[in-house]
Motif scaffolding. Sequence first.
Motif, PDB file in Angstrom:
ATOM      1  N   ALA A 277       0.850  -1.189   0.000  1.00 23.27           N
ATOM      2  CA  ALA A 277       0.000   0.000   0.000  1.00 23.27           C
ATOM      3  C   ALA A 277       0.886   1.240   0.000  1.00 23.27           C
ATOM      4  O   ALA A 277       2.053   1.194   0.419  1.00 23.27           O
ATOM      5  N   THR A 278       0.335   2.343  -0.435  1.00 26.34           N
ATOM      6  CA  THR A 278       1.046   3.615  -0.436  1.00 26.34           C
ATOM      7  C   THR A 278       0.813   4.324   0.896  1.00 26.34           C
ATOM      8  O   THR A 278      -0.307   4.377   1.397  1.00 26.34           O
ATOM      9  N   VAL A 279       1.890   4.866   1.462  1.00 30.04           N
ATOM     10  CA  VAL A 279       1.793   5.556   2.750  1.00 30.04           C
ATOM     11  C   VAL A 279       1.125   6.918   2.545  1.00 30.04           C
ATOM     12  O   VAL A 279       1.578   7.730   1.737  1.00 30.04           O
ATOM     13  N   SER A 280       0.041   7.140   3.301  1.00 28.63           N
ATOM     14  CA  SER A 280      -0.678   8.411   3.203  1.00 28.63           C
ATOM     15  C   SER A 280      -0.509   9.275   4.439  1.00 28.63           C
ATOM     16  O   SER A 280      -0.808  10.471   4.422  1.00 28.63           O
ATOM     17  N   THR A 294       9.653  -2.366   3.741  1.00 33.98           N
ATOM     18  CA  THR A 294       9.808  -1.574   2.526  1.00 33.98           C
ATOM     19  C   THR A 294      11.145  -1.910   1.895  1.00 33.98           C
ATOM     20  O   THR A 294      12.000  -2.558   2.502  1.00 33.98           O
ATOM     21  N   GLY A 295      11.345  -1.473   0.665  1.00 34.33           N
ATOM     22  CA  GLY A 295      12.634  -1.653  -0.002  1.00 34.33           C
ATOM     23  C   GLY A 295      12.746  -2.986  -0.711  1.00 34.33           C
ATOM     24  O   GLY A 295      12.242  -3.997  -0.252  1.00 34.33           O
ATOM     25  N   ARG A 296      13.454  -2.977  -1.824  1.00 33.47           N
ATOM     26  CA  ARG A 296      13.663  -4.191  -2.601  1.00 33.47           C
ATOM     27  C   ARG A 296      15.089  -4.691  -2.425  1.00 33.47           C
ATOM     28  O   ARG A 296      16.050  -3.909  -2.449  1.00 33.47           O
ATOM     29  N   LEU A 297      15.232  -5.982  -2.193  1.00 30.94           N
ATOM     30  CA  LEU A 297      16.522  -6.649  -2.107  1.00 30.94           C
ATOM     31  C   LEU A 297      17.453  -5.968  -1.099  1.00 30.94           C
ATOM     32  O   LEU A 297      17.164  -5.951   0.091  1.00 30.94           O
ATOM     33  N   ALA A 322       7.733   4.667  10.794  1.00 35.90           N
ATOM     34  CA  ALA A 322       8.163   5.410   9.606  1.00 35.90           C
ATOM     35  C   ALA A 322       9.622   5.826   9.727  1.00 35.90           C
ATOM     36  O   ALA A 322      10.388   5.752   8.755  1.00 35.90           O
ATOM     37  N   ASP A 323      10.031   6.248  10.932  1.00 33.23           N
ATOM     38  CA  ASP A 323      11.420   6.647  11.141  1.00 33.23           C
ATOM     39  C   ASP A 323      12.355   5.441  11.079  1.00 33.23           C
ATOM     40  O   ASP A 323      13.441   5.516  10.488  1.00 33.23           O
ATOM     41  N   THR A 324      11.941   4.319  11.681  1.00 32.68           N
ATOM     42  CA  THR A 324      12.769   3.116  11.682  1.00 32.68           C
ATOM     43  C   THR A 324      12.995   2.590  10.265  1.00 32.68           C
ATOM     44  O   THR A 324      14.069   2.079   9.942  1.00 32.68           O
ATOM     45  N   LEU A 325      11.982   2.732   9.416  1.00 29.67           N
ATOM     46  CA  LEU A 325      12.074   2.241   8.041  1.00 29.67           C
ATOM     47  C   LEU A 325      12.550   3.307   7.057  1.00 29.67           C
ATOM     48  O   LEU A 325      12.763   2.989   5.875  1.00 29.67           O
ATOM     49  N   VAL A 333       4.873   0.510   1.091  1.00 27.85           N
ATOM     50  CA  VAL A 333       5.274  -0.454   2.123  1.00 27.85           C
ATOM     51  C   VAL A 333       4.416  -1.698   1.992  1.00 27.85           C
ATOM     52  O   VAL A 333       3.325  -1.670   1.410  1.00 27.85           O
ATOM     53  N   TRP A 334       4.925  -2.791   2.544  1.00 30.76           N
ATOM     54  CA  TRP A 334       4.176  -4.038   2.696  1.00 30.76           C
ATOM     55  C   TRP A 334       3.897  -4.216   4.180  1.00 30.76           C
ATOM     56  O   TRP A 334       4.721  -3.841   5.023  1.00 30.76           O
TER      57      TRP A 334
END
Length: 338
Positions: A277-280, A294-297, A322-325, A333-334
């Motif tokens: 989903a997109t973070v709103s 979040t993030g790929r590979l 949000a800060d941790t990621l 994000v998933w």
Amino acid sequence: MSFRLRAARASDLEPLYEMAKLTGGGFTNLPPDRTALGAKLERAAEAFGRDDNKLGDDQFVLVLENRETGDVRGTCQLFTTVGQQWPFYSYRMTTLTQHSQELDRTVRAEMLSLVTDLEGASEVGGLFLHPNERAGGLGLLLARSRYVFIAMHRARFADRILAELRGIIDDRGGSPFWDGVAGRFFGMSFQEADYFNAINGNQFIADLMPKHPVYIAMLSDDARSVIGLPHPTGRAAMRMLENEGFAAEGYVDIFDGGPTMTARTDAVKSISDSASATVSSIDLEEGEKALVATGRLTDFRCCYGIRELLEDGSIALDSQAADTLDVAVGDTVWSVAR
């Protein structure tokens, strides 16, 4: 404190080595050997660096990082297809039923058969949490982050997945199962065989292990009593696997007799329930506890957070997650419910 899972890198070698020394043996995927661990990190770097959607022979290593201190306090691994470099052996428990008309008697003999049935499956393994951090649900974060990673990179994994649980190890670091079965043929202790396997692979099993089935009734009481049982420290892990949809289907480890759990990849709960989903919003104060990633590979990150799934398909997060990621409004994000 805030913890997150991230892709391992070469600089993580020393903390991984220090944790490996705490495992107590029987932990093939985390050997206390810098050279072997360095090779794992190199292989993981190659896997993270291959940015495509093809199933290959990859190994991913993730680490649990204290975001505030940068300390690595846990690790876990994923293998996309086992049995590619060398055969993936298991024992499978089977039953042979025989009947004598003259005696009017039916005899059922349980056997251990050496098989490679699980070749080609993906594997989740190598999970270790530092003893000082075994509170606050960090073990669950380590375990389930692997499934979120699979959901985010689904094409890189097979349709079947397995998890090997460490078997019973005695106070001396030996294995009653090994002593009663393979140890009789190899002339080496469990610790020696386990270490050799971790460093060099298990081709020596193919070379020396008897190929005929082993009748369980002919084993010692000590060996029989531990077949299919997890190490006491792995009982919680077994329950977590069962909650995800894994089942013990008669496969046991050839070294220590611990259970091998299997599942269909898309049926694993944390995989099937994960969604993007997109973070709103990143200022949520109350909501559902969740794993968020979040993030790929190489850029993969995963942590605990609070979420709210909104009617427009977007997601609201708490500020700490949000800060941790390192995510902001508009990022993808998933997440999956905790």
